[in-house]
Design an enzyme around this catalytic site. Structure first.
Site, PDB file in Angstrom:
ATOM      1  N   GLU A 140       0.980   3.779   1.921  1.00  0.00           N
ATOM      2  CA  GLU A 140       1.500   4.153   3.239  1.00  0.00           C
ATOM      3  C   GLU A 140       2.708   3.286   3.604  1.00  0.00           C
ATOM      4  OE1 GLU A 140      -1.660   3.414   2.464  1.00  0.00           O
ATOM      5  OE2 GLU A 140      -3.095   4.560   3.673  1.00  0.00           O
ATOM      6  N   CYS A 178      -2.799  -0.483   7.422  1.00  0.00           N
ATOM      7  CA  CYS A 178      -1.969   0.725   7.436  1.00  0.00           C
ATOM      8  C   CYS A 178      -2.119   1.536   8.719  1.00  0.00           C
ATOM      9  CB  CYS A 178      -2.240   1.558   6.189  1.00  0.00           C
ATOM     10  SG  CYS A 178      -1.646   0.714   4.691  1.00  0.00           S
ATOM     11  N   CYS A 227      -6.307   1.865   5.696  1.00  0.00           N
ATOM     12  CA  CYS A 227      -7.044   0.622   5.995  1.00  0.00           C
ATOM     13  C   CYS A 227      -6.548   0.073   7.334  1.00  0.00           C
ATOM     14  CB  CYS A 227      -6.825  -0.403   4.885  1.00  0.00           C
ATOM     15  SG  CYS A 227      -5.172  -1.163   4.912  1.00  0.00           S
ATOM     16  N   HIS A 287       0.850  -1.185   0.000  1.00  0.00           N
ATOM     17  CA  HIS A 287       0.000   0.000   0.000  1.00  0.00           C
ATOM     18  C   HIS A 287       0.893   1.245   0.000  1.00  0.00           C
ATOM     19  CE1 HIS A 287      -3.987  -1.959   1.586  1.00  0.00           C
ATOM     20  NE2 HIS A 287      -3.407  -2.677   0.650  1.00  0.00           N
TER      21      HIS A 287
END
Lengths: 193, 193
Positions: free
Chosen positions: A82, A118, A115, A80
């Protein structure tokens, strides 16, 4: 076992070219504008999903790391934006802990609310604050799953010393998602039974 | 920006040597025994923290991926054993989605219950089940933080089609943690204000 690795997490060439040299983002809106730009460009270049993130030195605005979603191109569901941005900032800092003594106070700025994975990644990274653009609802609206986030996740991070600010340039950030969906971009949640 | 990457996630040499060739783990206890062995050996070899994980084909028991905690050696706070094992399985499968059509049903077996980040990592990986050894309480008892996990995280995964089984060889798994703490192993939570 045939998976010997290593797993190589790289950023797209256009991104490293774009951010070469010193980049300073004094205001919160400057930081979010860059995260949104990276998200949008990542889709345009075909190098991943519609998510971007940056890590900055809160005080000076100096860019410490940047990331975009690389799940599909890298074949790695944890890639992701992040996670990529935090990893690049940690690589540059030479430590897994951006909150270690001697490190500048670091802020994670992400184009979409994190999410569940993260949220944890932010927590373990040592950042002091998290700034979000588009909301969880914006991501869900186009079919992405944010997972079973803890109730009041922002409060939970706050209780652990990490300030959370949501909705910064929220409309511009959400537009990246709606444009992505309108263009038929793949929604790459993991397969389900 | 000076963090250009790439971030290279590798497994220790002793691990790849140990698991060279086909490895088959028919029973759940065989799988957990290996995850625990990896956790213990990771500490002994000085290649990371006291956590191990494997990903197996549920039906045949064939090993699809393995991982150990690599946070400190790699300087990357996301390099938990589960993330490493899932990444290696995905690298081997050639896809970010272990639940994709044509893939065998995959099981994540982890020596300690996943933290909030790894709950998300499991969810996005496409695995069909998660098997845990030591409990969250065992990890917290020696000072590790598991983060703000969603209430009834196992039920949340279950509702998404991922079965969760906890406490498999729980005492052996917990012993790795207590031995680690007793030997003065570092507890490397991120810095806090």
């Amino acid at each position: 076992m045939h998976a010997q690795g290593p797993l190589v997490l790289d950023l797209p060439r256009w991104l490293t070219d774009r951010l070469r040299g010193d980049v300073v983002l004094p205001e919160r809106s400057d930081r979010m504008r860059l995260a949104i730009e990276l998200a949008r460009e990542n889709v345009r270049q075909g190098t991943g999903g519609p998510f971007g993130a940056v890590v900055v030195d809160v005080a000076s605005g100096r860019l410490l790391g940047a990331g975009v979603n690389r799940v599909v191109p890298l074949g790695f569901s944890c890639a992701h934006a992040e996670v990529m941005a935090l990893g690049m900032a940690q690589l540059s800092a030479g430590t897994y802990d951006l909150g270690a003594p001697g490190q500048p106070d670091a802020e994670l700025v992400t184009s979409v609310e994190p999410c569940v994975m993260c949220i944890g990644a932010a927590l373990w990274s040592g950042v002091r604050s998290v700034v979000c653009g588009a909301s969880e609802a914006n991501a869900i609206a186009i079919g992405f799953d944010e997972g079973p986030k803890p109730a009041d996740w922002a409060g939970e991070l706050g209780a652990r010393g990490i300030a959370v600010v949501c909705g910064v340039l929220g409309d511009e950030a959400a537009a990246v998602l709606t444009d992505y969906a309108a263009s038929g971009g793949p929604i790459y949640n993991a397969g389900r039974p």
